[in-house]
Design an enzyme around this catalytic site. Structure first.
Site, PDB file in Angstrom:
ATOM      1  CG  ASP A 213       9.021   2.653  -3.417  1.00  0.00           C
ATOM      2  OD1 ASP A 213       8.665   3.786  -3.779  1.00  0.00           O
ATOM      3  OD2 ASP A 213      10.153   2.418  -2.949  1.00  0.00           O
TER       4      ASP A 213
ATOM      5  CE1 TYR B  41      22.796   7.921  -2.861  1.00  0.00           C
ATOM      6  CE2 TYR B  41      22.480   5.643  -3.520  1.00  0.00           C
ATOM      7  CZ  TYR B  41      23.280   6.637  -2.990  1.00  0.00           C
ATOM      8  OH  TYR B  41      24.550   6.334  -2.570  1.00  0.00           O
TER       9      TYR B  41
ATOM     10  CD  GLU C  48      -1.203  13.797   3.341  1.00  0.00           C
ATOM     11  OE1 GLU C  48      -1.332  14.309   4.469  1.00  0.00           O
ATOM     12  OE2 GLU C  48      -2.160  13.382   2.665  1.00  0.00           O
TER      13      GLU C  48
ATOM     14  CB  ALA D   2      23.068  13.131  12.611  1.00  0.00           C
ATOM     15  CD  GLU D   3      20.070  16.556   6.441  1.00  0.00           C
ATOM     16  OE1 GLU D   3      19.808  15.989   5.374  1.00  0.00           O
ATOM     17  OE2 GLU D   3      19.225  16.741   7.336  1.00  0.00           O
TER      18      GLU D   3
ATOM     19  CB  THR E  83      -0.951   0.045   1.212  1.00  0.00           C
ATOM     20  OG1 THR E  83      -0.169  -0.050   2.403  1.00  0.00           O
ATOM     21  CG2 THR E  83      -1.957  -1.083   1.161  1.00  0.00           C
TER      22      THR E  83
ATOM     23  CB  VAL F  66      11.117  17.621   2.615  1.00  0.00           C
ATOM     24  CG1 VAL F  66      12.117  17.038   1.610  1.00  0.00           C
ATOM     25  CG2 VAL F  66      11.194  19.142   2.622  1.00  0.00           C
TER      26      VAL F  66
END
EC number: 4.2.1.47
Length: 326
Positions: free
Chosen positions: A13, A182, A191, A285-286, A10, A194
């Site tokens: 992907d 990726y 939703e 942590a990005e 659902t 980003v």
């Protein structure tokens, strides 16, 4: 008729892969949680098609934390291919619910591998893993041999699951593939992500229903592709003669700001007039420079992304506008 089982059918992907497999002549089975609402899901158009639902598309209640239901479905269906897409896949949320993330994403994969190992005929297995494996990579772009260095609970859970898939492939002879995916988006994206958040806000602001959009770091960069291209890679990987691991990526970085510019421009708006920075939306942590080298998928599988970044954001933006009018 070939048959396939999809966990997480659902999701974004899962819905695109279902459409692809049906077009390829498959009988498709999917596991859904009892909490899922099929009426409003991404599968609704198939669920309500009497020529497809319960004829070529079958849905079964099962969950990754309930191995008995998984085992029952797999024995009953005996699929030739299993596509494992289910799990808690929101990176930011994984900091809030790390145990749940690891339970579904890491342990859920282990449970599934154990069941597959005991089946009379082991199906081909695709595991949807993530570029978050690499976290703060030592090289850019990343390849299938780049060391794992996750920086969030989701990445750690995926690293565990990905390594286990390799172990089961080598130790138990399972035809098991890791697809290192990726960022891939579409109008069906959740939703909370980003890209969808931006495209929806641009449409809402244009319609006068919303006045501002709060975001974290708009300079953050991602390798964004289309989910349709990604699921085509999943299918191709399972059709190959031998199992292996593949990166599916565009090889190009774009900023969150680029998404803003395209989405707001589509409505004749300047994003700077509406966007506010919210420190609470900054990630602890990005990851840095997560950009994939899909050379292996291109040369071995003949895979190529077909939708570029601008076309992707345009499609998502127009879909949001269309949704407002229906």
């Amino acid at each position: 008729m070939p048959s396939a089982l999809i966990t997480g059918i659902t999701g974004q992907d899962g819905s695109y892969l279902t459409e692809l497999l049906l077009a390829q002549g498959y009988e498709v089975h999917g596991t859904v949680r009892r909490t899922s609402s099929l009426e409003r899901s991404r599968l609704a158009h198939l669920y309500h098609d009497a020529s497809i639902h319960n004829r070529r598309l079958f849905l079964h209640y099962a969950d990754l934390d309930d191995p008995t239901t998984l085992r029952r479905v797999l024995h009953k269906v005996a699929p030739q291919e299993v596509n494992h897409l289910a799990g808690q896949s929101h990176v930011g949320l994984s900091f809030e619910i790390p145990e749940t993330t690891c339970e579904f994403t890491a342990m859920g994969t282990l449970r599934l591998l154990e069941i597959l190992r005991d089946l009379p005929a082991m199906p081909r297995f695709f595991h949807a893993t993530s570029s978050e494996l690499f976290g703060r990579p030592t090289e850019s772009p990343q390849t299938e041999s780049t060391p794992f260095a996750p920086v969030n609970p989701y990445g750690c859970a995926k690293a565990f699951a990905t390594q286990l898939v390799k172990v089961y492939r080598e130790a138990h002879g399972l035809f098991a593939v890791n697809g290192i995916l990726y960022n891939h988006e579409s109008p069906r994206r959740g939703e909370g992500f980003v890209t969808r958040k931006i495209c929806r806000a641009a449409a809402e602001i244009k319609a006068g229903r919303q006045h501002t959009l709060k975001l974290g770091d708009t300079s953050a960069q991602r390798d964004w592709g289309h989910a349709r291209d990604t699921v085509r890679g999943m299918w191709l990987a399972l059709q190959h003669d031998t199992p292996d691991d593949y990166i599916f990526a565009t090889g190009r970085l774009h900023r969150v700001q680029d998404v803003l510019e395209l989405a707001f421009h589509a409505h004749g708006l300047h994003w700077q007039d509406y966007v506010e920075t919210d420190p609470h939306l900054m990630r602890p942590a990005e990851p840095l420079h997560l950009v994939g080298d899909a050379t292996k998928a291109r040369t071995v599988l003949g895979w190529e992304p077909e939708t570029d970044f601008a076309a992707l954001i345009r499609e998502m933006t127009l879909a949001e506008l269309d949704a407002l009018h229906h």
